[in-house]
Design an enzyme around this catalytic site. Structure first.
Site, PDB file in Angstrom:
ATOM      1  N   SER A  11       0.829  -1.662   0.309  1.00 13.62           N
ATOM      2  CA  SER A  11      -0.312  -0.136  -0.216  1.00 13.62           C
ATOM      3  C   SER A  11       1.103   1.638  -0.067  1.00 13.62           C
ATOM      4  CB  SER A  11      -1.156  -0.216   1.371  1.00 13.62           C
ATOM      5  OG  SER A  11      -1.711   1.091   0.932  1.00 13.62           O
TER       6      SER A  11
ATOM      7  N   LYS B 235      -0.306  -4.196  -3.724  1.00 14.60           N
ATOM      8  CA  LYS B 235      -2.258  -3.227  -3.050  1.00 14.60           C
ATOM      9  C   LYS B 235      -2.198  -2.325  -3.663  1.00 14.60           C
ATOM     10  CE  LYS B 235      -4.864  -1.879   1.071  1.00 14.60           C
ATOM     11  NZ  LYS B 235      -4.864  -0.697   0.505  1.00 14.60           N
TER      12      LYS B 235
ATOM     13  N   GLN C  74      -8.090   3.075   0.068  1.00 17.26           N
ATOM     14  CA  GLN C  74      -9.746   3.142   1.116  1.00 17.26           C
ATOM     15  C   GLN C  74     -10.479   4.319   1.670  1.00 17.26           C
ATOM     16  OE1 GLN C  74      -7.120   0.403   0.913  1.00 17.26           O
ATOM     17  NE2 GLN C  74      -8.519  -1.006  -0.128  1.00 17.26           N
TER      18      GLN C  74
END
Length: 530
Positions: A299, A324, A328
């Site tokens: 991420s 990733k 979110q």
């Protein structure tokens, strides 16, 4: 009522089917046609829960049904949209905010008593005089020892409102009476920068364990300290970093990129694109930066690595990252719980998405780690699978790939000497930490003559200490463990844990890095280019 996650989709389907059946059999004013009409999508689950709550033959905890339903829905979206129950929200929020209100100690339960490993430097406990080895037996007159008291119970006793006070009763070795300390609660940082020090006279090192709200501030403070020590180049260690706030990753990248360089862009379901550019505030733009990544860097870690790689700034060292590329947003659900819902995808400056596929479901997605391991990718870069259709080119002509993580510029294999089941077991179960604490308890004064620097550079763990640890393990586990095959590795972990308990932040990593093959590779690369 606790339900295993693997059964959630099945139970959700059964629940919906049961709702259809109940709605058709009971004398409700709404027919099943009304329940499942296009105008009642948002009412459907509410009505089903009501049916079960009011009419089901047995008493059912409808809160748990709601949790099951929410989890079941999210599991069918993507692997990173998650539900955070009310009872977990405080812990999750504190972890991402980067602090909590408390007294500032690290501890573990030793013989049913809360025993201080260290008082965090500068914390209320440190200022009050709490020391490593102290046993805290009371808080405001209430006992906080015994088999029936959990760590959660203890933490709840020690936490409290900001600026509130708690009186602690402490037993200290060598003291005949219970000592009393009044500690004023304050904000306690949950550090996201594990270590920061000089690897060589000009090469600095900073390790970040996650990207929390406080991370950029911590990073900036440590970078300023390193500059005073003469840092010219930097090793930024993001190994094992699972990510965090995208905006914090952007701030850190900004330190290394020239003005107006693209950091990343995001795209949502409506095709809206938002771009993020470097600003004028970066003051480490002319230095060489080495970003260390591995298969557990995800991420926000990948945002940092991807932005620098795609802008031909710095060198990415290590193994292919997690993969990733989803963003979110946390959204409250009105009852203290929340959902982190995937709202967009992010792309590196060249336009690549590094999100690996999840089209075959969550199990297949998470099993990808073992597939990489089994095909030898962690030991041989030739085993990394890439797709020509996902090939991109940086401004200086370097070929990079999307579709499953950041592939490093310089590959460093997994150090198998530090990867074995026994060592992993010992670390996860806390045996090394507990043993070291008990050894320190025998004679803490024996280490008074060591400064932090001298301990890290010259202290040697004796063979007798390793044998004592072996005896300790065999007594605790009733096993027959020997360290013949990895005696040096055990010594290193014992020394690192001693350093951590004696000197605190960064000491553990500084010891382990002394024989870290990725650190050795970075030092070599830096020396070759200077």
């Amino acid at each position: 009522m606790k339900i295993q996650r693997k059964y959630l989709p099945l139970l959700l389907g059964i629940g919906v089917a049961a709702g259809i059946f109940i709605g058709g059999k009971l004398n409700f004013s709404d027919t099943s046609d009304r329940l499942f009409s296009s105008n009642s999508k948002k009412d459907k689950l509410n009505r089903l829960i009501d049916y079960i709550d009011y009419e089901y033959v047995d008493e059912v905890n409808t809160d748990s049904i709601v949790d099951v339903t929410v989890n079941g829905i999210l599991e069918n979206l993507d692997p990173h949209s998650v539900y955070i129950p009310k009872e977990d929200m405080q812990r999750v929020s504190e972890n991402m905010k980067g602090d909590f209100v408390g007294i500032g100690i690290s501890f573990y339960t030793y013989k049913d008593t809360i025993t201080v490993i260290r008082a965090i430097e500068g914390s209320p406990s440190d200022k009050a005089g709490i020391k490593g080895g102290d046993r805290i037996i009371t808080a405001d007159g209430d006992s906080i020892f015994g088999k029936d008291l959990s760590n959660t119970d203890v933490v709840n006793k020690l936490k409290g409102p900001i600026d509130s006070k708690v009186e602690l009763g402490v037993i200290r070795k060598g003291e005949s009476k219970v000592l009393k300390f009044t500690v004023k609660r304050d904000h306690i940082p949950i550090r996201s920068v594990d270590a920061a020090y000089m690897l060589t006279e000009t090469l600095g090192y900073i390790k970040i364990n996650r990207f929390a709200e406080s991370t950029y501030k911590e990073f900036s403070q440590e970078l300023k300290k390193l500059k005073k020590q003469g840092v010219r180049d930097l090793a930024l260690d993001l190994r094992g970093n699972p990510g965090g706030f995208l905006s914090v990753a952007e701030q850190i990248v900004d330190e290394f990129l020239e003005d107006d360089k693209l950091i990343l862009f995001t795209k949502n379901k409506r095709g809206k694109i938002e771009k993020s550019y470097a600003t004028k505030k970066g003051d480490f733009e002319d230095a060489k930066v080495y970003v260390l990544i591995d298969e557990n860097s995800a991420s926000a870690s990948e945002i940092v690595a991807g932005a620098l790689q795609d802008n031909d700034q710095g060198t990415i060292v290590g193994r292919r990252s997690y993969g990733k590329g989803l963003v979110q947003r946390e959204m409250e659900l009105g009852d203290g719980s929340a959902v982190r819902l995937t709202v967009s995808r992010y792309y590196t400056p060249t336009g690549r998405s590094i999100q690996r596929s999840y089209e075959n479901g969550n199990k297949d997605y998470y099993d990808d780690y073992f597939e990489r391991l089994n095909r030898g990718e962690f030991l041989d870069p030739e085993k990394i699978q890439v797709a020509d259709s996902l090939k991109f080119t940086t401004p200086k002509g370097k070929v990079v790939y999307g579709g499953g993580g950041i592939i490093p510029d310089v590959f460093v294999p997994l150090d198998m000497s530090m990867q074995n089941e026994t060592l992993t077991f010992l670390k996860r179960r806390g045996f090394i930490s507990n043993f070291v604490f008990e050894e320190l308890e025998k004679d803490r004064d024996a280490y008074n003559d060591y400064s932090r620097e001298n301990f890290i550079s010259s202290f040697v763990v004796s063979d007798d200490l390793v044998l004592a640890f072996q005896d300790y393990l065999n007594f605790k586990t009733k096993a027959n463990i020997t360290f013949v095959a990895y005696n040096d590795e055990v010594k290193q972990y014992i020394k690192a844990t001693l350093a951590s308990q004696l000197y605190g932040n960064g000491a553990f990593d500084e010891v382990l890095n002394q024989s870290d093959i990725m650190i050795e590779e970075v030092i070599k690369l830096d020396q070759e280019t200077n």
